[in-house]
Design an enzyme around this catalytic site. Structure first.
Site, PDB file in Angstrom:
ATOM      1  N   HIS A   1      -3.389   2.831   8.427  1.00 55.54           N
ATOM      2  CA  HIS A   1      -4.280   2.351   7.472  1.00 55.54           C
ATOM      3  C   HIS A   1      -4.868   0.898   7.986  1.00 55.54           C
ATOM      4  CE1 HIS A   1      -6.360  -0.110   4.187  1.00 55.54           C
ATOM      5  NE2 HIS A   1      -5.311  -0.672   4.140  1.00 55.54           N
TER       6      HIS A   1
ATOM      7  N   HIS B   1      -7.952  -2.689   8.741  1.00 52.29           N
ATOM      8  CA  HIS B   1      -9.320  -3.202   8.203  1.00 52.29           C
ATOM      9  C   HIS B   1     -10.155  -3.308   9.204  1.00 52.29           C
ATOM     10  CE1 HIS B   1      -6.462  -5.229   4.701  1.00 52.29           C
ATOM     11  NE2 HIS B   1      -6.643  -3.899   4.624  1.00 52.29           N
TER      12      HIS B   1
ATOM     13  N   TYR C   1     -10.323  22.758  23.047  1.00 60.97           N
ATOM     14  CA  TYR C   1     -10.417  21.660  23.803  1.00 60.97           C
ATOM     15  C   TYR C   1      -9.232  20.998  24.101  1.00 60.97           C
ATOM     16  CZ  TYR C   1     -11.590  16.665  25.332  1.00 60.97           C
ATOM     17  OH  TYR C   1     -11.735  15.443  25.815  1.00 60.97           O
TER      18      TYR C   1
ATOM     19  N   HIS D   1     -12.710  -2.339   2.157  1.00 58.74           N
ATOM     20  CA  HIS D   1     -11.450  -2.530   2.221  1.00 58.74           C
ATOM     21  C   HIS D   1     -11.155  -2.048   3.831  1.00 58.74           C
ATOM     22  CE1 HIS D   1      -7.109  -1.720   0.442  1.00 58.74           C
ATOM     23  NE2 HIS D   1      -7.211  -1.929   1.834  1.00 58.74           N
TER      24      HIS D   1
ATOM     25  N   GLU E   1       0.860  -1.424  -0.055  1.00 64.37           N
ATOM     26  CA  GLU E   1       0.010   0.066  -0.116  1.00 64.37           C
ATOM     27  C   GLU E   1       0.629   1.338  -0.061  1.00 64.37           C
ATOM     28  OE1 GLU E   1      -2.922  -0.165  -0.804  1.00 64.37           O
ATOM     29  OE2 GLU E   1      -4.138  -1.516   0.392  1.00 64.37           O
TER      30      GLU E   1
ATOM     31  N   TYR F   1     -20.995  13.501  17.268  1.00 62.06           N
ATOM     32  CA  TYR F   1     -20.097  14.590  16.685  1.00 62.06           C
ATOM     33  C   TYR F   1     -18.796  14.267  16.724  1.00 62.06           C
ATOM     34  CZ  TYR F   1     -19.308  14.713  21.956  1.00 62.06           C
ATOM     35  OH  TYR F   1     -18.947  14.575  23.235  1.00 62.06           O
TER      36      TYR F   1
END
Length: 219
Positions: A98, A100, A215, A160, A80, A119
């Site tokens: 990344h 799955h 925040y 994916h 990837e 939110y």
């Protein structure tokens, strides 16, 4: 190619390995699926292809330039790699995660966008889009991902998984975890017979986005 690396590179590699192992421990990936990267200047450190994360050590660092040419390590980079490089070329990201993740991947097969059921979407820049399907490791997938990431810090990849990025690996990982939770929440609420989840409006999400600017702890 296993020469001594600068401390900044060695530290970034430790963080990459630690984050990859965390994604497995948290159930966001199975086996050697998913991948993690971090950028140090023009160097991108990335998990290798097909190697269990618990087997990676300090001498297994894999690094490529922004052009994709391998400059560190003997192990082959993740398949990837085009996806990671596309994020770094298009944004100021310093880290990409990344996965799955099960619930997020399930939603990617159902919807073009994650409904505004909470939110937490504001943490990713707004409603999270689903990138059109393309085979893993292809330029087509990278292009579809970039379209879905427009003005966002995370997206789903159809059938994916997920992609998120941030200023640090901790931030990118937190966004991944929030995205998976958001998808799990929607699937849970949507599964109640005879009821449809109430959704937030764009105006309500904008209000949260503004509030998040102050925040947390000041540094």
């Amino acid at each position: 190619m296993r020469e001594q690396q600068p401390e900044s590179v060695a530290r970034a590699w430790r963080d990459v390995v630690s984050t990859a192992r965390r994604s497995a421990a948290d159930g966001l990936v199975v086996g050697t699926s998913g991948n993690v990267s971090a950028r140090v200047g023009d160097l991108v450190l990335v998990t290798p292809s097909g190697v269990p994360y618990d087997r990676l050590g300090p001498g297994d660092a894999v690094g490529v330039g922004l052009d994709g040419r391998q400059v560190v390590g003997d192990l082959r980079p993740t398949s990837e790699l085009p996806l990671h490089l596309a994020v770094y070329r298009a944004t100021d990201a310093a880290a990409v995660v990344h996965t799955h993740a099960v619930h997020a991947t399930a939603v990617s097969t159902l919807l073009p966008e994650v409904p505004l059921v909470h939110y937490a979407a504001a943490l990713l820049g707004g409603p999270v889009r689903t990138a059109a399907y393309a085979r893993y490791g292809t330029p087509e997938l990278a292009d579809a991902m970039l379209a879905a990431l427009r003005d966002r810090t995370g997206c789903l990849l159809a059938n994916h998984g997920t992609v998120t990025y941030g200023d640090t690996l901790d931030q990118a990982y937190e966004r991944t975890a929030q995205l998976e939770w958001l998808c799990r929440l929607w699937l849970t609420a949507a599964s109640v017979p005879g009821h449809a989840p109430a959704l937030l409006s764009e105006a309500q999400l904008d209000e949260v986005t503004e509030a998040l600017k102050t925040y947390g702890q000041r540094t």
